[in-house]
Structure formats: C-alpha cells, structure tokens
Design an enzyme around this catalytic site. Structure first.
Site, PDB file in Angstrom:
ATOM      1  N   GLU A 174      55.495  86.876  39.014  1.00 38.06           N
ATOM      2  CA  GLU A 174      54.941  87.780  40.010  1.00 38.06           C
ATOM      3  C   GLU A 174      56.070  88.630  40.598  1.00 38.06           C
ATOM      4  O   GLU A 174      57.078  88.063  40.984  1.00 38.06           O
ATOM      5  CB  GLU A 174      54.251  87.018  41.145  1.00 38.06           C
ATOM      6  CG  GLU A 174      53.453  87.950  42.048  1.00 38.06           C
ATOM      7  CD  GLU A 174      52.695  87.222  43.163  1.00 38.06           C
ATOM      8  OE1 GLU A 174      53.147  86.162  43.622  1.00 38.06           O
ATOM      9  OE2 GLU A 174      51.641  87.718  43.564  1.00 38.06           O
ATOM     10  N   ALA A 316      58.412  79.751  46.679  1.00 31.69           N
ATOM     11  CA  ALA A 316      57.550  78.981  45.799  1.00 31.69           C
ATOM     12  C   ALA A 316      56.550  79.928  45.162  1.00 31.69           C
ATOM     13  O   ALA A 316      56.310  81.016  45.678  1.00 31.69           O
ATOM     14  CB  ALA A 316      56.827  77.891  46.589  1.00 31.69           C
ATOM     15  N   MET A 317      55.984  79.509  44.029  1.00 31.18           N
ATOM     16  CA  MET A 317      55.050  80.378  43.319  1.00 31.18           C
ATOM     17  C   MET A 317      53.899  79.560  42.770  1.00 31.18           C
ATOM     18  O   MET A 317      54.105  78.532  42.132  1.00 31.18           O
ATOM     19  CB  MET A 317      55.810  81.119  42.200  1.00 31.18           C
ATOM     20  CG  MET A 317      54.941  82.045  41.374  1.00 31.18           C
ATOM     21  SD  MET A 317      54.293  83.435  42.341  1.00 31.18           S
ATOM     22  CE  MET A 317      52.764  83.754  41.468  1.00 31.18           C
ATOM     23  N   GLU A 318      52.709  80.088  43.009  1.00 30.05           N
ATOM     24  CA  GLU A 318      51.471  79.330  42.810  1.00 30.05           C
ATOM     25  C   GLU A 318      50.950  79.275  41.381  1.00 30.05           C
ATOM     26  O   GLU A 318      49.737  79.168  41.188  1.00 30.05           O
ATOM     27  CB  GLU A 318      50.387  79.952  43.696  1.00 30.05           C
ATOM     28  CG  GLU A 318      49.942  81.385  43.294  1.00 30.05           C
ATOM     29  CD  GLU A 318      50.633  82.502  44.045  1.00 30.05           C
ATOM     30  OE1 GLU A 318      51.748  82.272  44.551  1.00 30.05           O
ATOM     31  OE2 GLU A 318      50.068  83.608  44.114  1.00 30.05           O
ATOM     32  N   ASN A 319      51.804  79.343  40.368  1.00 27.45           N
ATOM     33  CA  ASN A 319      51.308  79.308  38.987  1.00 27.45           C
ATOM     34  C   ASN A 319      50.305  78.171  38.797  1.00 27.45           C
ATOM     35  O   ASN A 319      50.608  77.024  39.134  1.00 27.45           O
ATOM     36  CB  ASN A 319      52.477  79.111  38.027  1.00 27.45           C
ATOM     37  CG  ASN A 319      53.655  79.972  38.384  1.00 27.45           C
ATOM     38  OD1 ASN A 319      53.580  81.184  38.348  1.00 27.45           O
ATOM     39  ND2 ASN A 319      54.753  79.339  38.783  1.00 27.45           N
ATOM     40  N   GLU A 351      50.666  77.027  48.528  1.00 24.61           N
ATOM     41  CA  GLU A 351      50.590  77.210  47.074  1.00 24.61           C
ATOM     42  C   GLU A 351      49.345  76.540  46.495  1.00 24.61           C
ATOM     43  O   GLU A 351      48.722  77.057  45.566  1.00 24.61           O
ATOM     44  CB  GLU A 351      51.848  76.659  46.392  1.00 24.61           C
ATOM     45  CG  GLU A 351      53.177  77.221  46.902  1.00 24.61           C
ATOM     46  CD  GLU A 351      53.239  78.730  46.957  1.00 24.61           C
ATOM     47  OE1 GLU A 351      52.549  79.393  46.164  1.00 24.61           O
ATOM     48  OE2 GLU A 351      53.971  79.258  47.816  1.00 24.61           O
ATOM     49  N   HIS A 354      46.370  78.667  47.004  1.00 24.42           N
ATOM     50  CA  HIS A 354      46.320  79.743  46.009  1.00 24.42           C
ATOM     51  C   HIS A 354      45.632  79.312  44.713  1.00 24.42           C
ATOM     52  O   HIS A 354      45.197  80.158  43.932  1.00 24.42           O
ATOM     53  CB  HIS A 354      47.741  80.169  45.623  1.00 24.42           C
ATOM     54  CG  HIS A 354      48.350  81.225  46.494  1.00 24.42           C
ATOM     55  ND1 HIS A 354      47.705  82.388  46.847  1.00 24.42           N
ATOM     56  CD2 HIS A 354      49.596  81.310  47.038  1.00 24.42           C
ATOM     57  CE1 HIS A 354      48.527  83.125  47.580  1.00 24.42           C
ATOM     58  NE2 HIS A 354      49.674  82.503  47.715  1.00 24.42           N
TER      59      HIS A 354
HETATM   60 ZN   LIG Z   1      51.547  82.971  48.584  1.00 22.67          ZN
END
Ligand SMILES: [Zn+2]
Length: 914
Positions: A174, A316-319, A351, A354
C-alpha cells in the site's frame, strides 16, 4: 495501514497508525471527483499515459503470480499470467509496472492463439504501455509477462532486510508498491482472486496471504511453494515474507458463536526472536472475538499470521491473513512497558478491524481510503476498550479527533474526502484528517443515531459488499438504511466534503426572567494570523450542551443546521454554568464570553474527563485565536493539571510544552519555573498510586518535569540509575530502571553523563534485539544536545545505523528541540540527498516537508519553503505538506509577536502569587 506516532505532538495513529497532524500535512484542493471522472485516456489513441486511474478498457479477472525470491541476492524474478476481459478491440493497453525489466510479453486467447507484445514503462509513477503485434479483439484473454526486478531499498514494495548474517525479504504494497513487484492493474477497484507461487531457498520460510497448498523440490536446490487461491483482493493487499524467519505455530483459534470453523494463528519473526511473539499471539483471540461480535460475521480468512518485520517500516499493514508489524508493536511480554502493550492492543485491533473494513469490503479508489482508515481507527479504539476495559481506551477517538484539529485549523487543511487525481497525490490521503478527524466524525454520528442503530448500518454494509468494493456513498446509504436515520447523510457530508473545524459560539439569554434561552451560532475556526474566512464553512452539527440549573446538572441536544439557533433550556433559573460540548460528543470547538470561561475553569475539578478534554482544546484554541487573555489561559491550564484524569493532565502538559516554542530562549526560564510550580505538587501526590491511569500519568509527569521543566533535583539520582542500567561501570543491570521510566532516565544519561555514556548507549541501541529497549534508547539519544555528540548521532544516521521510521523519529525530535533545531537544520541541508533517502519511500512526501514544523519565524518559513522546493523531484506529491508546514510556521510567528510577552507575564505572575 497504521502509522506509528513519531513525535508526541505530531499526532499519530496507527501509519498503520497516525503520525503527522500537528506536524502538518497536505495543499491545493483538487476539483473533480476522481472516481466519477477517471483521468485515463480513451483507449483508442493511447497518446497520453493516465496519471490517475486506468480506464475499464481491459479489466483483470484472475492472476497467476509466480515469484522467485532469494533474499541473499539483489534482484528477484517473476512470471505473471493475468486473465483479463478486453471490453473493446485494442492495439495496446495501459497498465502498471515500475522498475521492472520485462524480458517477455505476450497475450493468449484460448490455447493456440498467441500474440506477441512489447512492454514499455512510460511514467515514473509506474504506468506502462503494452503494445500488441496485431489488433486484439474484444473478449477473454490472458496477458503474460516474464521479468526481473531489484529489491526495493526503502521499506516499500518487496524489500530486503539484512540483519546479522541473515537476509530477509518482506513487502509493503500500500499504496502503489505492487507495481514494483509485478506488472498488473494496481488500483483498489480491481479486486480479483490470486494464485500465488513462490520459489525460494530450501529452508526459507515463505508466508503470503493464504495457507500453503503444496510444495515441490526443484533440481537446483530450490523449493517451489504453491498457496491456496485467495478470496478477491486488490493488489495493494498482497503480502510476502521470505527468508530464515522464526515461525511460531500458536495452534488454532477455536470456533465461537459467530464462527463455525477454527483459524490457524502463527507468529513470524526474525531468526531467534520467536519467543517474544507469545504475548501478541495470546491476546489475539480476545480482540478478534470482540470484532466478530461487532460485525456479526466471522473473521473472513482461513489463517492469520502476525509478521514482525525486521526493519521499522512505519507501523503496521492489514494484509489479509498476513498482517505486518514493526517489531515494537508485537515483540513484548506482560512485563513490557505499558505504552508498548497499549500500542500493540490498539494497533492490532485497528489492523484486525481492517480485515473486514478495507479487506473484505474495499474502497473503489484512493479518494475513499479515508473511510478505511477512519473506520479502523474508530473501531480499533472501540474493540480495544471492549477487550481491555482498564486499558484507558474509552476516550481514544475523542483525543484523536482533538489532535487533528490543529491541522484542520489551517487554511491549507484537506477535507476528509478529497479527490485523488494522480498517483503522486495518493500519499496525501494518509494523514491525521483521514485517520483521526474521520474517526471522530464516525464517533459523533454513532452518538447521534445510537450505538445499536449505527452497528446495524455497519453490518448491512458488510453484508451487501462482502468480497467487493464500495464508495463513501454506499457506506452512507448502508448507515442510513440500517439505522433508519436518513438525516445523518447531510450531516456526514457536511463534515467529509469541506475542511475546517466548526466553531460553536454559545451564550445564554435570561432577559425575560423566566426561561433561559441558549443562543448558538457556527463559523469556521481561525487562529490569529490565519487567512481563513470565518464565514467560509457551514456544517450540520449535532450539538449537546450541559448546564447548571440551580445545582442540578442538565443537558440538551440539537442539530445546528443553520448559522445560528435559539434553544429554550429546561431551566428554572438562569444557569450558572455552561458546557457547550457535553461529553465531547461533537467534532467542533466552542467559544464563550470571558465570564463563562471563568465559570468553566472554576468547575474543572467536577468536569467528567471528556468534558475536560474538550475544554482544554477549546480554551487553547481561543488563546491561539487571540480571544482569551494569557492570564486566563494560564489559570485554566493550572486547573487542568490538577484534574483527576491522566489524559486531561497530559493534554494540559502538552499545551504547556507547545508554548515553549513561541517564546524567546531568554524567557524559557520563567516558563520552566512555572511548569515546576504547577506540576510538582501533583506529581508528589501521585507517588505510589497504581492502576493504568496513575501509572501513565506518573510516567508522563516525570518526563515533563525532567525534560521540559528542567527539574535539576530529580536528575542527579536518576543519572546514576541510567549508568547502572546500561552498564557504564560494570555489568548492565536491567532492574536499575523501571521499564516505564526507561526513556526518561536514559535521556538524563545522554544529557548529563557525557561521551562515554552516549557512545555505549548508541552501540546498544544499534545492536539490541529488544524493541522496547531500542525504542527508549532511540528516544533518549535523540535528546542529545552537546554539539560534538549531536554530530556523532548524525553520523550514525548517515551511516544507516537506524532505518525507516526509527531514523525519521530521531530527526524529528532533534528538529523540534530548541537546543538542536539549528544544528539539525544545517545538517539536513548539507546532506539533503541522504536524509531524504532515509525516509521510507511511501511517506517521504508527507514527512520531509514536515521536518520544518518547529520553526517559528517568517524568515524560516520562506527559507524552508525554498529548500523543500529545491528538493521537489525527490518527493513527488510534497506540495500540500509543505503548504501546511509553512502556514504553521507563519501562524507560530504571528502568535509569538502578538502574545509571547503577555504569556510570559502571566506565567511570572502565576509563580509569584503561589
Ligand atoms: Zn489502517
């Protein structure tokens, strides 16, 4: 995504959390709605590459992505086959691809018909032209590409991390990182299933969004792993982690009342750190369950991996099924610092939220990414509060919204829902307005329609759009229908489609001797020196007011949907007290006549925490607007310091800290004395009290007294503890300093114990594998003031000893501290290229211009503008952040020239009358 808070007064949430509001952000309003008006060119001519969205001439249906990733090398390779629907005949098409060396390209229709193609990248942002050797008729087809590409070096796309002897690969797609990893249709509206295959060294762990389905040993000593087909996903949500990671199998999260299947949970860390993942794994089920109960639908994916990336990429990233985190956010245990465990809780909840909102239901285009982030922010706070009731999360959305108001008070403020017409403008959409104002507006609307009605709307939305995409209009329609309250749509729109903070002026008219009449009116808040026209905005504001009727506390609510309104109060007497934003329920500031301000300040000890928080904000805002005398302001802050609740006191201290920026160096002593006079008695009173709130308050007051109020008496004994903690004169003693005090105590060591301490701590910060220690050590190192040691810190930064958001945080802190602002400014200018490269690529345009936010003079505003403009090509999309930073500097200069002396006199008087 969630961004880590980098600076105390740079608002944060989760980059996957919130960084920048007060540091400032984004500039010129774009005119058109990108979703409705794609900027892609017509398919026929193909003369100009699309700078914004691709059109729908060709749409993807399914991907087969086959990557070969060996983290010990500098490049990786791939083959991708994209099933597409060609909607009209074409000779060439546009798609996305960046820095890819494509060695083969062709199209197939059915089994036999192969059409050769050429691939050529045409825009720096990653737009490529694929030209066919003959005209391709409309219909189903498959695009094939064979290519190699370099690993990204800036914590973006597919990047490589070297730690010790080991190399790891990790990803952050992203917003537009995917196009550096494979050619494709890299925008969120194209949401389709993926079949993923990864070939790597035997023994390497491979994690992606779905469970492994099979593996095959190849003759060259490599292994090819094939993964289950994904649910429909946009490209930005794919994730890869490849290398000698530790894999912690936590077993299955059992079924519950909402979910009839178990979910496999695992932790993934750099080699040797797996045992530090236990706390994060143990607490996952509890948070996930709260979210499942709210949505009324099960966690949507087959498995859940928490991946601690061995380099700080910013949050952090919500993959889906493969959430990535900075190590600080997941590597800990129950004895780790309270702040760290709280950060884990709300970032993790953000996360996980998401996984439904963003992953299962995805925005059509980046102009609605605000809804993703606003929702996850609000929902993450709500789930954190439900999961850990004593964790003090219940006012998080309110505090976030108040934190966004300074940025929202700028003439260059961005509206929540802003058209995005180019790739370069996407990064603008990730700011405090998106996360925190957005979260605050959702909280306000939930309050207005009621918790259950709002939840019904959210559930309806999930049901309608699962595995698909949706716009803000779709969400508003779901909310209106689910809640049965269609009138929320105009209120919602009035907050997302215009910038600015509403200012509600309130007074009470008791002229007729019988019924008290509340008079309220609205305008746009504008600080002193602002170019904002106060009459430039009009909102539909749910206003709630509380008042005192002869000793009884009452409240009334109304929709303020015109410039001004008169509301009859249910009162037998003329109220003696008035609070114009009861319970902090509305996203607005208020203004009062001075007698009402004085009344509210006198009532501070009795105010509920939320009421006290909005008072602190509105009172500060009135001072910065030139409408509140310095003396009243100082009296109000002193009252708030004695409020019972930790975050009210913290808000007051944060405003005190901000004031140090607007006085001359010679006047600081007066402020520091008054700070000690205000804060010391309360700090002493707190000693020995336990509980989350008390612990957080003690820690914050201690730091404030030592770092801001320069309390020399507190420093000397703590300096000895700092030395013992790091082992300056013997073995390190971890018990010498309580974990919650570590950063403050190490800061004293850095400032008072000279070069041997600094050198040793620097070495430990670089080599430590304990994220809490490293975080505290970096915070302390960044407070170094001695020029020779500042130079050493700068050298370490230039050498790459700190990376990603770690490095960014240290530069910010050096810039914002008066003692080091000039040294750091000169260093940035001398090393412009390296310093800019140090900032992770995906938020470079938001961060670098904001480094200048600590300046407070017209001259510096001009200089900084010229400097950033001279670097423009290194950070496309920088314009709005620069405009906001420059405006903030100018506003600081304006208030300084109008109010600094008055303020200093008020602090002097405060100390002298004790
Ligand atoms: Zn977010």
């Amino acid at each position: 995504m969630s961004f880590r808070k980098i600076l105390q007064h740079c608002l944060y949430l989760s980059i996957s959390v919130m960084i920048l509001s007060a540091c400032s952000e984004p500039a010129e309003p774009l005119v058109e709605n990108a979703v409705e008006s794609p900027t892609a060119i017509e398919s026929a001519g193909h003369t100009e590459p699309p700078v914004g969205q691709l059109d729908n001439t060709v749409t993807p249906v399914h991907y087969n992505l086959d990557l070969r990733i060996d983290p010990s090398r500098e490049i990786f390779s791939g083959k991708v086959a994209i099933d597409v629907m060609i909607n009209e005949q074409v000779d060439s098409i546009w798609l996305h691809g960046k820095n890819l060396d494509v060695t083969g390209a062709y199209l197939t229709k059915g089994d036999s018909n192969r059409i050769e193609a050429t691939y050529e990248q045409r825009l720096e942002s990653g737009v490529a032209l694929v030209s066919f050797s003959e005209t391709v008729a409309a219909g189903a087809a498959t695009l094939h590409f064979i290519y190699t590409a370099p690993f990204n070096t800036s914590s973006n796309a597919l990047f490589k991390v070297v730690r010790g002897e080991e190399s790891y690969a990790a990803s952050q797609f992203e917003s537009t990182g995917a196009r550096q990893v494979f050619p494709g249709f890299d925008q969120p509206g194209f949401k389709v299933p993926f079949d993923l295959m990864v070939t790597t060294r035997t023994g390497d762990v491979v994690v992606t969004n779905t469970p492994e389905a099979s593996s095959e040993e190849l003759s060259d000593g490599f292994v090819r792993r094939t993964f289950d087909t994904t649910r429909p996903l946009p490209t930005y949500l794919l994730a890869f982690a490849v290398g000698p990671y530790d894999m912690v199998d936590f077993g299955m999260i059992p079924p519950n009342t909402i979910r009839d299947r178990a979910v496999a949970l695992r932790g993934v860390t750099a080699k040797g750190l797996g045992s530090q993942m236990q706390y994060a794994l143990e607490n996952t089920e509890g948070i996930l369950t709260k979210l499942e109960e709210y949505f009324g639908t099960p966690y949507p994916y087959k498995k859940l991996d928490l991946i601690a990336i061995p380099e700080s990429f910013g949050g952090a990233m919500e993959n889906p099924g493969a959430i990535t985190y900075d190590e600080y956010l997941v590597l800990m245990d129950e004895n780790s610092p309270l702040d760290q465990r709280r950060s884990y809780t709300y970032v993790h909840a953000h996360e996980l939220a998401h996984q439904w909102f963003g992953d299962l239901v995805t925005p059509v285009w980046w102009n609605d990414i605000w809804l993703n982030e606003a929702f996850a922010t609000w929902m993450g706070n709500k789930a954190s509060d439900a999961f850990w009731a004593e964790g003090e999360f219940d006012r998080s959305s309110l505090k976030g919204a108040l934190g966004a108001m300074d940025n929202d008070s700028l003439a260059a403020a961005r509206q929540i829902r802003e058209p995005v017409e180019s790739t370069e403008a996407i990064s603008d959409a990730f700011d405090g307005i998106t996360y925190q104002k957005g979260g605050g507006v959702l909280a306000m609307l939930e309050r207005y329609v009621g918790e259950e009605n709002f939840q019904a709307g959210v559930r309806l939305h999930m049901e309608r759009h699962a595995d698909g995409t949706a716009t803000a209009e779709d969400f508003m329609a779901s909310l209106a229908e689910g809640s049965g309250r269609a009138e929320l749509i105009p209120a919602f729109k009035s907050f997302i489609e215009q910038p600015g903070v509403p200012l509600v002026s309130a007074s009470v008219n008791c002229d007729d001797g019988q019924n008290a009449i509340l008079e309220v009116s609205q305008s746009r808040y504008a600080p002193l020196g602002s170019t904002i026209d106060p009459n430039s905005g009009e909102w539909e504001i749910p206003v709630c007011v509380s008042y005192d009727d002869n000793g009884t506390q009452k409240s009334t609510c109304a929709m303020l949907n015109e410039r001004s309104k008169s509301i009859k109060l249910d009162s037998n007497t003329c109220p003696s007290g008035l609070h114009p934003n009861a319970d902090g329920a509305g996203y607005y500031r208020f203004s009062l006549d001075e007698s009402w301000w004085n009344g509210l300040i006198a009532d501070v000890p009795d105010l509920p925490p939320a009421d006290a928080l909005v008072l602190a904000d509105s009172m500060g805002a009135a001072f910065y607007a030139g409408k509140l005398p310095g003396k009243t302001y100082v009296t109000g802050l002193a009252a708030l310091i004695n409020h019972e609740t930790w975050d009210v006191v913290a808000a007051a201290m944060s405003q005190l800290e901000q004031l140090t920026n607007m006085v001359e160096a010679g006047q600081l002593l007066v402020l520091e004395q008054a700070f000690r006079d205000m804060v010391q008695p309360r700090f002493v009173e707190l000693a020995g009290k336990s509980g989350t709130g008390s612990e957080m308050l003690q820690q914050r007051m201690q730091r404030f007294l030592i770092v801001m109020a320069k309390d020399q008496g507190m420093r000397a004994p703590l300096a000895l503890n700092a030395a013992a903690r790091i082992g300056l004169n013997g073995d390190p003693d971890p018990s010498a300093v309580p974990v919650n005090e570590l950063e403050t105590v190490l800061s004293i060591g850095v400032q008072d114990l000279g070069e041997p301490f600094f050198d040793m701590l620097l070495e430990q910060a670089i080599t430590s594998e304990d994220p809490a220690f490293r975080q505290a050590a970096m915070g302390a190192l960044a407070r170094v003031e001695e020029p020779a040691l500042v130079a050493k810190l700068q050298a370490a930064l230039l050498a790459g000893s700190f990376k990603g958001s770690d490095a960014v945080g240290m530069v910010f802190r050096q810039m914002v501290r008066v003692a080091t602002t000039e040294l750091t400014y000169a260093w940035i200018v001398d090393n412009d290229e390296t310093v800019i490269e140090m900032v992770p690529e995906h938020f470079r345009s938001n961060i670098v211009p904001a480094f200048g936010g600590a300046f407070c003079s017209e001259d510096r505003a001009d200089e900084w503008q010229n400097f950033i403009q001279s670097q423009a090509e290194k950070m496309p999309g920088y314009e709005r952040t620069l405009a906001q930073t420059v405006e903030s500097i100018q506003l600081c200069a304006a208030i300084k020239s109008a109010k600094a002396d008055e303020l200093v006199a008020a602090f002097k008087e405060y100390s002298s009358t004790l």
